[in-house]
Design a protein around this motif. Structure first.
Motif, PDB file in Angstrom:
ATOM      1  N   SER A 142      35.971  66.299  39.280  1.00  0.00           N
ATOM      2  CA  SER A 142      36.117  67.554  38.541  1.00  0.00           C
ATOM      3  C   SER A 142      37.759  67.483  37.862  1.00  0.00           C
ATOM      4  N   SER A 143      37.868  68.291  36.854  1.00  0.00           N
ATOM      5  CA  SER A 143      39.120  68.541  36.308  1.00  0.00           C
ATOM      6  C   SER A 143      39.779  69.501  36.793  1.00  0.00           C
ATOM      7  N   HIS A 144      41.302  69.623  37.127  1.00  0.00           N
ATOM      8  CA  HIS A 144      42.008  70.691  37.551  1.00  0.00           C
ATOM      9  C   HIS A 144      42.215  71.369  36.554  1.00  0.00           C
ATOM     10  N   ARG A 145      41.914  71.269  35.193  1.00  0.00           N
ATOM     11  CA  ARG A 145      42.522  71.935  34.252  1.00  0.00           C
ATOM     12  C   ARG A 145      41.238  72.777  33.424  1.00  0.00           C
ATOM     13  N   VAL A 146      39.894  72.346  33.588  1.00  0.00           N
ATOM     14  CA  VAL A 146      38.782  72.994  32.581  1.00  0.00           C
ATOM     15  C   VAL A 146      37.711  72.952  33.580  1.00  0.00           C
ATOM     16  N   SER A 147      36.602  73.718  33.419  1.00  0.00           N
ATOM     17  CA  SER A 147      35.641  73.876  34.213  1.00  0.00           C
ATOM     18  C   SER A 147      34.397  73.082  33.742  1.00  0.00           C
ATOM     19  N   SER A 148      34.493  72.817  32.421  1.00  0.00           N
ATOM     20  CA  SER A 148      33.464  72.076  31.818  1.00  0.00           C
ATOM     21  C   SER A 148      33.753  70.564  31.316  1.00  0.00           C
ATOM     22  N   ASP A 149      33.021  69.933  31.148  1.00  0.00           N
ATOM     23  CA  ASP A 149      33.084  68.449  30.655  1.00  0.00           C
ATOM     24  C   ASP A 149      33.493  68.388  29.377  1.00  0.00           C
TER      25      ASP A 149
ATOM     26  N   ARG B 152      40.337  79.357  45.583  1.00  0.00           N
ATOM     27  CA  ARG B 152      40.284  78.976  47.058  1.00  0.00           C
ATOM     28  C   ARG B 152      39.243  78.401  47.531  1.00  0.00           C
ATOM     29  N   ARG B 153      37.899  78.985  47.068  1.00  0.00           N
ATOM     30  CA  ARG B 153      36.752  78.288  47.581  1.00  0.00           C
ATOM     31  C   ARG B 153      36.441  76.790  47.006  1.00  0.00           C
ATOM     32  N   ARG B 154      37.086  76.897  45.626  1.00  0.00           N
ATOM     33  CA  ARG B 154      36.892  75.156  45.124  1.00  0.00           C
ATOM     34  C   ARG B 154      38.032  74.410  45.634  1.00  0.00           C
ATOM     35  N   PHE B 155      39.103  74.820  46.163  1.00  0.00           N
ATOM     36  CA  PHE B 155      39.966  74.184  46.819  1.00  0.00           C
ATOM     37  C   PHE B 155      39.365  73.517  48.365  1.00  0.00           C
ATOM     38  N   LEU B 156      38.663  74.226  48.805  1.00  0.00           N
ATOM     39  CA  LEU B 156      38.090  73.923  49.987  1.00  0.00           C
ATOM     40  C   LEU B 156      37.024  73.020  49.849  1.00  0.00           C
ATOM     41  N   ASP B 157      36.226  73.414  48.799  1.00  0.00           N
ATOM     42  CA  ASP B 157      34.835  72.435  48.717  1.00  0.00           C
ATOM     43  C   ASP B 157      35.176  70.958  48.127  1.00  0.00           C
ATOM     44  N   GLU B 158      36.239  71.204  47.155  1.00  0.00           N
ATOM     45  CA  GLU B 158      36.616  69.902  46.591  1.00  0.00           C
ATOM     46  C   GLU B 158      37.306  69.014  47.847  1.00  0.00           C
ATOM     47  N   LEU B 159      38.023  69.505  48.695  1.00  0.00           N
ATOM     48  CA  LEU B 159      38.584  68.741  49.902  1.00  0.00           C
ATOM     49  C   LEU B 159      37.604  68.252  50.625  1.00  0.00           C
ATOM     50  N   LEU B 160      36.704  69.210  50.940  1.00  0.00           N
ATOM     51  CA  LEU B 160      35.478  68.772  51.913  1.00  0.00           C
ATOM     52  C   LEU B 160      34.710  67.645  51.379  1.00  0.00           C
ATOM     53  N   THR B 161      34.346  67.714  50.055  1.00  0.00           N
ATOM     54  CA  THR B 161      33.394  66.612  49.484  1.00  0.00           C
ATOM     55  C   THR B 161      34.208  65.240  49.428  1.00  0.00           C
ATOM     56  N   VAL B 162      35.485  65.184  49.429  1.00  0.00           N
ATOM     57  CA  VAL B 162      36.200  64.025  49.412  1.00  0.00           C
ATOM     58  C   VAL B 162      36.316  63.566  50.990  1.00  0.00           C
ATOM     59  N   LEU B 163      36.346  64.542  51.976  1.00  0.00           N
ATOM     60  CA  LEU B 163      36.567  64.042  53.255  1.00  0.00           C
ATOM     61  C   LEU B 163      35.149  63.552  53.796  1.00  0.00           C
ATOM     62  N   VAL B 164      34.188  64.351  53.370  1.00  0.00           N
ATOM     63  CA  VAL B 164      32.743  64.154  54.026  1.00  0.00           C
ATOM     64  C   VAL B 164      31.821  64.171  52.774  1.00  0.00           C
ATOM     65  N   PRO B 165      31.625  63.022  52.164  1.00  0.00           N
ATOM     66  CA  PRO B 165      30.833  62.970  50.746  1.00  0.00           C
ATOM     67  C   PRO B 165      29.609  63.741  50.984  1.00  0.00           C
TER      68      PRO B 165
ATOM     69  N   GLU C 207      31.395  57.949  33.817  1.00  0.00           N
ATOM     70  CA  GLU C 207      31.126  58.158  32.441  1.00  0.00           C
ATOM     71  C   GLU C 207      30.713  59.471  32.358  1.00  0.00           C
ATOM     72  N   VAL C 208      31.540  60.253  31.252  1.00  0.00           N
ATOM     73  CA  VAL C 208      31.479  61.509  31.254  1.00  0.00           C
ATOM     74  C   VAL C 208      30.594  62.052  30.094  1.00  0.00           C
ATOM     75  N   ASN C 209      29.623  62.561  30.024  1.00  0.00           N
ATOM     76  CA  ASN C 209      28.558  62.874  29.238  1.00  0.00           C
ATOM     77  C   ASN C 209      28.289  64.501  29.328  1.00  0.00           C
ATOM     78  N   PRO C 210      28.967  65.326  28.379  1.00  0.00           N
ATOM     79  CA  PRO C 210      28.771  66.721  28.136  1.00  0.00           C
ATOM     80  C   PRO C 210      27.426  66.905  27.859  1.00  0.00           C
ATOM     81  N   GLY C 211      26.797  68.056  28.698  1.00  0.00           N
ATOM     82  CA  GLY C 211      25.650  68.449  28.381  1.00  0.00           C
ATOM     83  C   GLY C 211      24.532  67.558  29.212  1.00  0.00           C
ATOM     84  N   ARG C 212      24.872  66.473  29.648  1.00  0.00           N
ATOM     85  CA  ARG C 212      23.726  65.535  30.532  1.00  0.00           C
ATOM     86  C   ARG C 212      24.569  65.202  31.818  1.00  0.00           C
TER      87      ARG C 212
END
Length: 422
Positions: free
Chosen positions: A50-57, A132-145, A86-91
């Protein structure tokens, strides 16, 4: 671990770009708007998807192109790994490892670990709970995919349950009771089924978040002390709406996440010795948390039927940040807010370092235009800390923003590419 080559195709402002990198510090220098952040954003996507700047691709793909490709070569000891997204907007986005067959994008998680510091991190302290939820979840999935699947399961069930609640609410306002479905099931009985699914998926996500907050706690306080004079203690409180629903019946009846601020911290748990506050759910395990979750859903159901949405669960939780006895949000000065945001990222880095004793994968540190926002003292302290990492990538508008501790290779970034000699 370090990245030795980053290649972009139709990503943001770049039609094609190849950047050679090496261990140690590399500073990407160039005026604002030339595309420095695009480079580190692309690298971060290989770590978190995911991007740290935008929420969509869509904004990630160069205007006029159908897709973007981010490819990087990583070195771990004597082993080299090439990751491609490979980033495919809408797919669905697709991934490749060592140029193999296409895979799900989330199969990249856990391979390349990066910690990105950016001006957007101020939202971790000043912004809504979702940051803050996103911060936790992104770190969580990096540590435990595999927790990427846990999160996806929860979001899928939540979407289905919300659709049912919305339908029930519409029927209520039309004054026609909802008819049983083809199998004779009523809204109430169908909600019972979805409650069970939501509690099962949500309890796994909640258990994982609580364990992560406990791991972050001691590192958070230590990192804040490193960045400041150490006169204040930095702590994190995980506020669960599941606990709130049981302890304060007003919690789930509120219209938005801001109502989490109405619950007193004393209702949540007790302070441990490591900079985190542990609630009554901590250490219970997913089955016991699921039982609490079901009880909270049952208590909240009348309000949920009235509102037409799910009011209890990890999607309503918050990570409250405390500086001394007061919440950092609203009470911390600008400098303290910056230090807290940086401390959260440093705590993430230290947690990954803890893991690296087993995996051997020390994370790559990325600092995107951060030093320009800091005073001289914080600038020097942060530089001294990150200079010890195996690889540090820094962006800056001018050389003067970079502390002497990060003296290293300079790469000139110009519109559409790299300057001569880079």
């Amino acid at each position: 671990m370090y990245v030795e080559r980053l290649s972009l195709t139709d990503f943001r402002s770049y039609g094609q770009l190849d950047l050679e990198l090496s261990p140690g510090a590399t500073v990407l220098v160039g005026p604002n708007g030339v595309g420095k952040t695009n480079l580190v954003e692309a690298l971060g996507m290989l770590s978190t998807l995911s991007s740290h700047r935008v929420s969509s691709d869509a904004p990630l793909v160069r205007f006029g192109a159908e897709r973007a490709v981010v490819r990087a070569g990583f070195v771990r000891g004597t082993q080299r790994t090439v990751l491609e997204l490979e980033v495919n907007p809408g797919r669905a986005n697709r991934a490749r490892i060592n140029r193999g067959s296409p895979l799900r994008a989330r199969d990249l998680l856990g391979i390349a670990r990066t910690v990105l510091f950016a001006p957007e991190d101020l939202a971790l302290v000043k912004g809504d709970p979702s940051a803050r939820r996103r911060f936790l979840d992104e770190l969580l999935t990096v540590l435990v995919p595999h927790h990427a699947g846990t999160r996806a399961d929860y979001e899928r069930v939540l979407k289905q349950r919300n659709a049912l609640l919305k339908s029930a609410r519409a029927s209520r306002f039309s004054r026609r009771p909802p008819a049983p479905d083809a199998h004779g099931a009523t809204v109430e009985s169908t909600l019972d089924v979805w409650d069970a699914h939501l509690a099962e998926a949500g309890s796994r996500l909640l258990e994982a978040r609580l364990e992560l907050v406990e791991r972050l706690g001691p590192h958070l306080d230590a990192a804040y002390a490193q960045l400041t004079d150490g006169s204040k203690v930095a702590r994190a409180v995980y506020r669960s709406s599941v606990e709130g629903a049981v302890q304060d019946e007003s919690w789930p009846g509120t219209p938005d996440d801001n109502a989490l601020d109405d619950v007193a911290p004393g209702n949540i748990g007790t302070e441990d010795d490591g900079g985190a506050v542990v609630g009554t759910l901590s250490g219970l395990g997913a089955p016991a948390i699921a039982e609490r979750f079901l009880a909270a859903l049952a208590e909240a159901r009348p309000r949920e039927l009235e509102r037409g949405l799910t009011l209890v669960g990890p999607h309503r939780d918050d990570l409250e940040l405390l500086l001394g006895p007061a919440p950092a949000k609203g009470f911390a000065s600008h400098g303290e807010t910056w230090s807290f945001a940086l401390a959260l990222r440093l705590a993430s880095y230290y947690v990954m370092l803890d893991d690296s004793t087993v995996t051997g994968d020390e994370p790559i540190l990325v600092l995107d235009d951060v030093f320009a926002e800091l005073d001289a003292a914080r600038r020097a302290r942060l530089a001294a800390i990150v200079a010890k990492a195996e690889q540090v990538l820094v962006t800056a508008a001018v050389d003067a923003d970079i502390p002497a501790e990060l003296a290293g290779r300079r790469v000139q970034v110009v519109p559409g590419g790299l300057g001569d000699g880079s």
